[in-house]
Design an enzyme around this catalytic site. Structure first.
Site, PDB file in Angstrom:
ATOM      1  N   SER A  65     -62.636 -30.613  22.589  1.00  0.00           N
ATOM      2  CA  SER A  65     -63.283 -31.027  23.849  1.00  0.00           C
ATOM      3  C   SER A  65     -63.681 -32.500  23.904  1.00  0.00           C
ATOM      4  CB  SER A  65     -64.520 -30.178  24.100  1.00  0.00           C
ATOM      5  OG  SER A  65     -64.129 -28.901  24.517  1.00  0.00           O
ATOM      6  N   LYS A  68     -62.010 -34.504  26.404  1.00  0.00           N
ATOM      7  CA  LYS A  68     -62.321 -34.422  27.838  1.00  0.00           C
ATOM      8  C   LYS A  68     -62.891 -35.730  28.371  1.00  0.00           C
ATOM      9  CE  LYS A  68     -63.346 -29.446  27.540  1.00  0.00           C
ATOM     10  NZ  LYS A  68     -64.448 -28.476  27.375  1.00  0.00           N
ATOM     11  N   TYR A 190     -53.188 -29.767  28.664  1.00  0.00           N
ATOM     12  CA  TYR A 190     -54.584 -29.647  28.213  1.00  0.00           C
ATOM     13  C   TYR A 190     -54.655 -29.076  26.789  1.00  0.00           C
ATOM     14  CZ  TYR A 190     -59.317 -27.790  27.809  1.00  0.00           C
ATOM     15  OH  TYR A 190     -60.571 -27.491  27.349  1.00  0.00           O
ATOM     16  N   TYR A 242     -72.729 -29.539  26.875  1.00  0.00           N
ATOM     17  CA  TYR A 242     -72.805 -28.274  27.651  1.00  0.00           C
ATOM     18  C   TYR A 242     -74.252 -27.868  27.895  1.00  0.00           C
ATOM     19  CZ  TYR A 242     -68.188 -28.565  25.701  1.00  0.00           C
ATOM     20  OH  TYR A 242     -66.983 -29.021  25.317  1.00  0.00           O
ATOM     21  N   VAL A 260     -64.820 -28.040  19.506  1.00  0.00           N
ATOM     22  CA  VAL A 260     -64.871 -26.859  18.614  1.00  0.00           C
ATOM     23  C   VAL A 260     -64.113 -27.093  17.305  1.00  0.00           C
ATOM     24  CG1 VAL A 260     -65.307 -25.070  20.361  1.00  0.00           C
ATOM     25  CG2 VAL A 260     -62.950 -25.750  19.856  1.00  0.00           C
TER      26      VAL A 260
HETATM   27  O1  DON Z   1     -60.735 -25.298  26.031  1.00  0.00           O
HETATM   28  C1  DON Z   1     -60.887 -24.938  24.882  1.00  0.00           C
HETATM   29  O2  DON Z   1     -61.194 -23.775  24.655  1.00  0.00           O
HETATM   30  C2  DON Z   1     -60.736 -25.839  23.664  1.00  0.00           C
HETATM   31  N1  DON Z   1     -59.411 -26.263  23.486  1.00  0.00           N
HETATM   32  C3  DON Z   1     -61.715 -26.924  23.686  1.00  0.00           C
HETATM   33  C4  DON Z   1     -63.079 -26.375  23.760  1.00  0.00           C
HETATM   34  C5  DON Z   1     -64.088 -27.160  23.028  1.00  0.00           C
HETATM   35  O3  DON Z   1     -63.817 -27.957  22.176  1.00  0.00           O
HETATM   36  C6  DON Z   1     -65.471 -26.817  23.387  1.00  0.00           C
HETATM   37  N2  DON Z   1     -66.413 -27.668  22.755  1.00  0.00           N
HETATM   38  N3  DON Z   1     -67.220 -27.607  21.982  1.00  0.00           N
END
Ligand code: DON
Length: 602
Positions: A65, A68, A190, A242, A260
């Site tokens: 993330s 982003k 994405y 978040y 993550v």
């Molecule tokens: O969209 C997703 O589920 C992941 N590829 C990225 C999510 C993420 O890193 C959330 N952050 N902490």
């Protein structure tokens, strides 16, 4: 790097958190569950590109993330702020990262940091295929990091195979026309974007690039327009963590983004990029140890943006007047006396640091407080590190106001800021190469305002030359017979450095420049006018000429040779004593002025 207390600090911090094992690694993307949960690195990169790193700071992991924030910056740059704001909000949702937080009527995602907003931003990157889109994204991310990055294909495939919830979000966005075409291309992009491989050090450099206004401080390459850096940092500050964003900012005071994959990127704008890698996550999907480390680091190093101790550096590093600092143009004793008495009318300020509204406001206040008694003020910008656009406009409007009052505001040593200031409206004639030329201009303005008669252009008589003060008519007549006469054309060399020095020159008309060559060109040591003596230093101690002297306009001189000076010893000792006294006065006057300047500059 060894032998740095900052490195020692970082190693201590790393050691204190080695035993922190709370949280679990992400497993909703199967491939992420295979990483070593104990990986732990910290890196701090400064705005000028120096990195301090400890632990597993070079271990690769997927950016997830954190991507982003960077893709949002790219979408802004490619589409403009209005078009992006029409599709993606900037309100913290208070929801989890994968929540389907869309505004009820428009379907616009609440912000670009949750998945919905990030997928929408990815949709705003042009490209007909995922390869084309990810190509653009990789180029930009690589520019942030200062090295070529790539995609971890295994993690990409693993997420693509299981990313059904994100697909659902994609189709919802398509339903509201936030995505304007079939969402698969965007979703596959994405997933790849999340699987871009970075190290903790890369993340810190990405942070340093944001801290440095969008330019990677090591490569010098721009990754994002400066105007969008504050957009990116704003959404990081309000939404980057978040449903933990509020508490995160309360504790650390830094815009940040987590992923993550275990990374956290925090930025102290204008100063630092900070990254932690530790893949065990808390309930919100943020690195549990990463948060604990950042909290401690921000508190230990006083990084909170709202820390009241972080005040503006005073921007005036020197404030002086013509009472203490003069140009190198030598003036007649009368003009010199006048300039000293009217000295408060010519003010010199040396400014420093990054100029912003807050740091320039005291300068403007100081200028305007003295403006009635000021004829001319000089702002030296040599030690200035930056001028933002609003401050350039403030300086231009200050210039206009001062000029409107019939006074002068000049800028010296401002080559780095010349373009910005002229574009803001400061006229070219306000710029001077250095304090010497600016002060000379200011002195001329003071003298013009004094209405004192300026001396005529004809050659001054011997009685008007300081070297002959105190001599009676017969002594002068005797000297007249001893002195040679010489004239020089404009531009002609009168003396050259290194030459033998067996004569003293007394200027009767015109002006002469004393200069020495330097690495940057020519340094002006003095400009002499009618009635003044030059060449006295080498004449007194017999050393070779130390500087060049050139005629700035046609010059007429009288010349006293060492031989004739020596003969005065027994021919006319009283004349010789008087000349030596006058030379001593000349030299002490110069020395006093040098001392005044030295103490003013301390
Ligand atoms: O969209 C997703 O589920 C992941 N590829 C990225 C999510 C993420 O890193 C959330 N952050 N902490």
């Amino acid at each position: 790097m060894h032998g740095s207390p900052i490195q020692d600090y970082l190693e201590g911090l790393h050691g204190r958190f080695l035993g922190h094992v709370e949280g679990t690694v992400a497993d909703y993307i199967p491939e992420l569950a295979t990483v070593n949960p104990d990986g732990f690195g910290i890196c701090i990169a400064t705005q000028d590109g120096h990195a301090y790193e400890v632990g597993d700071s070079r271990q690769a992991f997927t950016i997830q993330s954190i991507s982003k924030a960077l893709t949002y910056g790219l979408a802004l740059e490619l589409n403009g702020q209005d078009a992006v704001l029409a599709k993606i909000g900037v309100e913290p949702s208070g929801d989890a990262f994968n929540a389907i937080s869309l505004r009820p009527r428009t379907g616009a995602p609440m912000n670009p940091m949750i998945n919905a907003g990030a997928i929408a931003a990815c949709g705003l990157v042009p490209g007909a295929t995922p390869e084309e889109k990810i190509g653009r994204i990789l180029d930009v991310f690589s520019r942030y990091a200062g090295r070529r990055l790539d995609v971890d294909e295994q993690v990409y495939r693993s997420e693509s195979e299981t990313g059904h919830r994100n697909r659902a979000i994609g189709w919802m966005l398509r339903n509201f026309s936030i995505l304007e075409s079939e969402p698969t291309v965007t979703l596959e992009t994405y997933f790849r974007q999340c699987a871009i491989r970075v190290t903790c050090r890369d993340l810190a450099m990405i942070g340093a690039t944001l801290a440095n206004g969008g330019v990677n401080p090591v490569s010098g390459e721009r990754a994002v327009a400066q105007s969008h850096v504050q957009d990116v940092l704003s959404v990081m500050a309000t939404c980057g963590m978040y449903d933990f964003s509020g508490e995160w900012f309360f504790r650390t005071g830094l815009p940040a983004k987590s992923g993550v994959g275990g990374g956290i990127l925090a930025v102290q704008p204008g100063r630092l990029g900070i990254a932690v890698y530790s893949p065990r996550l808390d309930a919100q999907g943020n690195s549990a140890r990463g948060i604990a480390v950042c909290r401690e680091l921000a508190s230990d190093l006083g990084l909170h943006l709202f820390d009241a101790a972080q005040r503006t550096v005073p921007s005036i590093r020197l404030s002086s007047t013509r009472r203490r600092i003069a140009s190198r143009r030598r003036r007649s004793p009368q003009a010199d006396e006048y300039l000293r008495s009217a000295g408060l009318g010519l003010r010199l300020y040396h400014l420093q640091g990054p100029l912003s509204f807050a740091s320039v406001e005291p300068v403007v206040r100081e200028l305007m407080a003295h403006i009635r008694a000021t004829e001319c003020a000089v702002l030296n910008l040599r030690m200035v590190q930056g001028i933002d656009a609003a401050t350039a406009r403030l300086l231009a409007s200050t210039h206009a106001r001062v000029t409107g009052l019939g006074k002068a505001l000049l800028f010296s040593e401002s080559a780095s800021w010349w373009q910005q200031l002229t574009e803001a409206g400061v006229p070219r004639e306000a710029f001077f190469a250095d304090d010497d030329y600016a002060l000379e201009h200011g002195e001329n303005l003071l003298l013009a305002a004094s209405h004192a008669p300026q001396h005529s252009d004809g050659p001054v008589p011997l009685t008007g030359c300081a070297l002959f003060n105190g001599l009676d008519a017969s002594q002068l007549a005797r000297l007249d017979g001893l002195l040679d006469s010489r004239s020089y054309q404009k531009g002609q060399t009168i003396m050259a450095a290194g030459q033998a020095s067996d004569e003293l020159l007394i200027l009767r008309s015109g002006t002469a420049l004393v200069s020495v060559p330097t690495q940057e060109g020519v340094a002006r040591l003095a400009v002499f006018g009618a009635g003044m003596t030059f060449g006295e230093l080498a004449f007194i101690d017999g050393s070779p000429r130390s500087a060049n002297v050139t005629a700035l306009e046609p010059v007429e001189c009288r010349v006293l040779t060492r031989e004739k000076f020596a003969k005065l010893d027994h021919d006319a000792p009283s004349i010789k004593i008087r000349l030596l006294e006058n030379l001593a006065l000349d030299v002490t006057g110069k020395l006093r002025q040098a001392n005044r300047e030295l103490s003013a500059l301390r």
